[in-house]
Structure formats: C-alpha cells, structure tokens
Design a protein around this motif. Structure first.
Motif, PDB file in Angstrom:
ATOM      1  N   GLY A  12      33.879 -37.181 -14.705  1.00 11.36           N
ATOM      2  CA  GLY A  12      33.965 -38.405 -15.747  1.00 11.36           C
ATOM      3  C   GLY A  12      32.836 -39.262 -16.060  1.00 11.36           C
ATOM      4  N   GLY A  36      32.166 -33.491 -16.848  1.00  7.58           N
ATOM      5  CA  GLY A  36      33.302 -33.851 -18.028  1.00  7.58           C
ATOM      6  C   GLY A  36      33.556 -32.615 -18.872  1.00  7.58           C
ATOM      7  N   SER A  79      37.490 -39.582 -13.967  1.00  2.00           N
ATOM      8  CA  SER A  79      37.978 -39.166 -14.951  1.00  2.00           C
ATOM      9  C   SER A  79      39.372 -39.940 -15.381  1.00  2.00           C
ATOM     10  CB  SER A  79      38.350 -37.679 -14.958  1.00  2.00           C
ATOM     11  OG  SER A  79      37.175 -36.932 -14.781  1.00  2.00           O
TER      12      SER A  79
END
Length: 246
Positions: A12, A36, A79
């Motif tokens: 993230g 990501g 995230s």
C-alpha cells in the motif's frame, strides 16, 4: 526500530504516507520494496504487484518478494480505502464491504502471509497502519472507522501472540495527513513531510513505542480518556449535513 540496513516491504506504499515512508527507509540505507495494485508510476524503488483483496495475489507477491529478498525483516501493511457513506441509503453496503475487504481483511492477509517467515528468522518488525478515526469516529466514514478500529484490535492480539518470538509489532496511528486529497476535505490536515519527520523520530526510539502517535493524533487517540470524546464526536458529526437530504 533501526530503519537503516533493513529489508522492507511496504504494502500500500504507492502514494501518500506509504510512499513517503518508503523513501525515508530508503534514504536511511534500507532496501525497500513497495507493493500495490498499480506500481507503474513508482520510480527509484523496487516494486511488487499485489491486490490485498485477492488471497492468491497476496501469496504470489509474498513468494516473489522472498525469492528476491530472503532477508526481508520489516513488513508494513497499510493498504486502505476511505469512502464517504450515507447509512440511510441501503446502497452503501457495497462501499462497506469493499472497505472491510481492503482495510481489515487485506491487513490480515498480508500479516498472515509474512508472519511465519519473520518468526522463522527469530527477529523482525510488523507494522500495521490504523487511523485516529479508529478511536474517534468521523461519522461520514463509518466503515472506514470500524475497519481501522478492527485493525487496532487485531494488532493488539497479534502483539500478544508474537511475544517472545523476536518479532516486534508496531501500530502507526495517523491523524488527517495532507495527501490523497485529504487536504481538500480537511484544511487542518498535517503536511506529509511534517508527519513523516515525527513518525521517524518516534519509530527510531529505543525501545520503539508499541503505538506511533504523532502529536496531531493524540487528541483522537486519547479522547475517551481525556473526557473530550462526546464533544469532539458532536463536532465531527456536523459534517453529516453535507449528505443529500440532510
């Protein structure tokens, strides 16, 4: 926590706080991998594609990172999605479900994927990222707050279960930080650079606090203890007037 000469995965970390933290680790001399769903715009940092809502993607990313970096010793999982919801509209349930999938279940999946590796090493750091909203809700974002409160509770249990393994568990609790458009929603959001300066100062203390709480987040984290919870929640609830029909 030593942030130099480490091997770090930040899931993230493709923008905002995550990317900023990745660069701080890198500048301190650590090897950093950023994970990501879309890593195409990342320059100067190694990347891995990972979708935390997909268990198979998490395991593929784990295997890829560990094949390249068997000495991985820091995992940061952050995230997250932040969505406004109108709880009077039944359609909000899809927003709630996706928020839980990313913020809570995504965190658990990443932690689970790397816990065995860190335990087997006998040393390392797991860092989860929650939010001041997990302790003092912002009623426009009800499931976001619930998901972050869930990550906090999970982190507390994770720390207890990993005690004695050599794996340290740290929770980062940001306030509103001026990234990803938060400055438009909250003009008082803390500038990203100032936030990261304070985070690094706290994180590198010996011993590292179990919770990294910058000054701007203290009033949220400790509102209930300080006796300001009801007053602050009422203030934050005024934002509900921006919803249609209110």
């Amino acid at each position: 926590m030593d942030i130099s000469s480490r091997t770090v995965l930040i899931v993230g970390g493709t923008s905002g706080i995550g990317l900023g933290l990745a660069r701080r680790f890198q500048d301190a001399g650590s090897t950093v991998v950023v994970g990501g769903r879309d890593t195409s715009r990342i320059e100067g940092i190694e990347t891995v594609r990972i979708d935390v809502t997909d268990p198979a993607s998490v395991l593929r990313a784990r295997d890829e990172v560990l094949s390249r970096h068997p000495d991985l010793d820091v995992v940061v999982t952050m995230s997250g999605v932040m969505v406004l919801e109108d709880l009077r509209d039944p359609a909000h349930i899809s927003q709630a479900e996706s928020t839980i999938q990313v913020n809570l279940l995504g965190t658990i999946r990443v932690v689970d994927a790397f816990t065995r590796h860190l335990i087997d090493r006998g040393a390392g750091d797991l860092v989860t990222v929650t939010s001041g909203i997990g302790f003092l809700p912002f009623p426009l974002m009800p499931t976001y707050g619930a998901s972050k409160a869930g990550v906090h509770a999970y982190t507390e249990s994770l720390r207890a279960q990993l005690a004695g393994t050599g794996v340290q568990v740290t929770e980062l609790i940001p306030p509103a930080v001026a990234n990803a458009g938060q400055e438009k929603l909250n003009p008082a959001a803390l500038p990203l650079g100032d936030f990261l300066d304070e985070v690094v100062t706290l994180m590198t203390q010996d011993p590292t606090p179990s919770e990294i709480v910058v000054r701007a987040a203290e009033r949220l984290r400790w509102a209930e203890k300080d006796g300001t919870y009801a007053e602050l929640l009422e203030q934050r609830s005024q934002s509900l007037s921006t919803l249609p029909g209110r």
